[in-house]
Write an enzyme that holds these catalytic residues in place. Structure first.
Site, short mmCIF file in Angstrom:
data_model
loop_
_atom_site.label_atom_id
_atom_site.label_comp_id
_atom_site.label_asym_id
_atom_site.label_seq_id
_atom_site.Cartn_x
_atom_site.Cartn_y
_atom_site.Cartn_z
CE1 TYR A 156 8.93 5.38 4.19
CE2 TYR A 156 8.10 6.70 2.37
CZ TYR A 156 8.09 5.53 3.10
OH TYR A 156 7.23 4.52 2.75
CE LYS A 160 10.14 2.98 1.69
NZ LYS A 160 10.34 1.55 2.05
P1 NAP Z 1 3.37 -0.73 8.79
O1 NAP Z 1 1.99 -1.27 8.89
O2 NAP Z 1 3.77 0.35 9.72
O3 NAP Z 1 4.39 -1.96 8.86
C1 NAP Z 1 5.78 -1.77 8.95
C2 NAP Z 1 6.34 -2.89 9.76
O4 NAP Z 1 7.78 -2.76 9.80
C3 NAP Z 1 5.85 -2.87 11.22
O5 NAP Z 1 5.40 -4.14 11.57
C4 NAP Z 1 7.11 -2.47 11.98
O6 NAP Z 1 7.21 -3.08 13.27
C5 NAP Z 1 8.19 -3.07 11.11
N1 NAP Z 1 9.51 -2.50 11.41
C6 NAP Z 1 9.83 -1.20 11.60
N2 NAP Z 1 11.14 -1.09 11.88
C7 NAP Z 1 11.66 -2.34 11.88
C8 NAP Z 1 12.94 -2.88 12.11
N3 NAP Z 1 13.99 -2.09 12.41
N4 NAP Z 1 13.12 -4.23 12.02
C9 NAP Z 1 12.08 -5.04 11.74
N5 NAP Z 1 10.82 -4.59 11.52
C10 NAP Z 1 10.62 -3.26 11.60
O7 NAP Z 1 3.64 -0.14 7.33
P2 NAP Z 1 3.24 -0.57 5.85
O8 NAP Z 1 2.46 0.56 5.31
O9 NAP Z 1 2.72 -1.96 5.77
O10 NAP Z 1 4.68 -0.47 5.18
C11 NAP Z 1 5.44 -1.56 4.71
C12 NAP Z 1 6.50 -1.03 3.75
O11 NAP Z 1 5.85 -0.37 2.66
C13 NAP Z 1 7.42 0.01 4.38
O12 NAP Z 1 8.73 -0.16 3.89
C14 NAP Z 1 6.85 1.32 3.87
O13 NAP Z 1 7.82 2.33 3.85
C15 NAP Z 1 6.40 0.91 2.48
N6 NAP Z 1 5.40 1.77 1.88
C16 NAP Z 1 4.19 1.96 2.46
C17 NAP Z 1 3.28 2.79 1.83
C18 NAP Z 1 1.92 3.07 2.41
O14 NAP Z 1 1.21 3.93 1.87
N7 NAP Z 1 1.49 2.39 3.46
C19 NAP Z 1 3.59 3.42 0.62
C20 NAP Z 1 4.84 3.19 0.06
C21 NAP Z 1 5.74 2.36 0.69
P3 NAP Z 1 6.75 -2.32 14.63
O15 NAP Z 1 5.32 -2.11 14.50
O16 NAP Z 1 7.12 -3.30 15.69
O17 NAP Z 1 7.51 -1.03 14.67
#
Ligand code: NAP
Length: 257
Positions: A156, A160
């Site tokens: 990851y 990133k």
């Molecule tokens: P989340 O709630 O798990 O949402 C991620 C979404 O991406 C889910 O709806 C998932 O769908 C979808 N997804 C996964 N693989 C995919 C694919 N191959 N094609 C299309 N959609 C796909 O996570 P989040 O925390 O909102 O994260 C959103 C972004 O922010 C991510 O890139 C994450 O790495 C980044 N981020 C998050 C945090 C944090 O603390 N939460 C911090 C830094 C960065 P399914 O549910 O159907 O698998």
């Protein structure tokens, strides 16, 4: 008063929940027509219907695995056919498969690199085919503080960090066409992703959040709306001279953890 995203079409990948859904909600409130993209097409269509009803905008739900070329090209074709243009792409879809290197499988490595990096590449390539002739576009990539290094997240963190080089290089290539490319790098945001991490580590999500908040300068963890607001600024017309930047959305300066 004219709304900031009036007449714009915004596509956010991985947007049925979490940061992606909050971002589309923010943009629809600002007047954008929106595209919800997710692996689960039914969930994407349901989220699109909710946004359409709440904000009175056009909203499309599309099933798409961002790591598959045919899915991504088909999705962008559908967006242009149904909504007429594509102005904003947010590469947000993501997943974690955390493990220390000796326990990390080939599939854990490949899937995480593929969804974050290949996914961003495929979506940006398809989007610029539409944005270059329009002479307008905004691409925002979702990186992470993990890009700076995070134990147990080799795949990851690498993805990133890669997205940051991707952002700077694409900004150089597309700037002359009226397209800016920037990234946000969130810290700890309260979503399904971090709740899953808490459970995997054996914590109740609320206890884990309280513990993490102690090390964040503003004394709280982030919520999806914190990131959505920053993405919305970078995706706005007002940000036309901000290009190739990585904005940390983490409640404080990044120090060694
Ligand atoms: P989340 O709630 O798990 O949402 C991620 C979404 O991406 C889910 O709806 C998932 O769908 C979808 N997804 C996964 N693989 C995919 C694919 N191959 N094609 C299309 N959609 C796909 O996570 P989040 O925390 O909102 O994260 C959103 C972004 O922010 C991510 O890139 C994450 O790495 C980044 N981020 C998050 C945090 C944090 O603390 N939460 C911090 C830094 C960065 P399914 O549910 O159907 O698998």
């Amino acid at each position: 008063m004219t709304k900031p995203f009036e007449g714009r079409v915004a596509l956010v990948t991985g947007s049925v929940r979490g940061i992606g859904a909050a971002t589309l909600d923010h943009m629809a409130e600002g007047g954008a027509d929106v595209v919800v993209c997710d692996l689960d097409g039914d969930a994407a269509r349901a989220t699109a219907a909710t946004i359409a009803e709440r904000h009175g905008r056009r909203a499309l739900g599309v099933a798409c695995d961002v790591s598959r070329t045919e899915d991504v090209d088909g999705m962008v074709d559908t967006v242009v056919r149904e909504l007429g243009r594509l102005d904003i792409l947010v590469n947000n879809a993501g997943l974690t498969r955390d493990n220390l290197i000796h326990k990390m499988s080939d599939d854990d490595w490949d899937r995480v690199i593929s969804v974050h990096l290949r996914g961003a590449f495929l979506c940006a390539r398809a989007a610029q085919r539409v944005m270059v002739p329009q002479k307008y576009g905004r691409i925002v990539n979702v990186s992470s503080t993990s890009a700076l290094g995070n134990r147990g997240q080799l795949n990851y963190s690498t993805a990133k960090a890669g997205l940051q080089g991707f952002t700077r290089t694409l900004a150089l290539e597309l700037g002359r066409f009226g397209i800016t490319v920037n990234a946000v790098a969130p810290g700890f945001i309260d979503t399904e992703m971090t709740q899953q991490t808490a459970r995997r580590l054996g914590f109740e999500p609320d206890d884990y959040k309280a513990q993490r908040a102690k090390n964040i300068a503003v004394g709280r963890v982030g919520v999806p709306q914190d990131v959505a607001a920053t993405i919305a600024f970078l995706a706005s017309e007002a940000a036309s001279f901000v290009n190739g930047q990585i904005i940390y959305v983490s409640g404080g300066p990044e120090t060694r953890r």
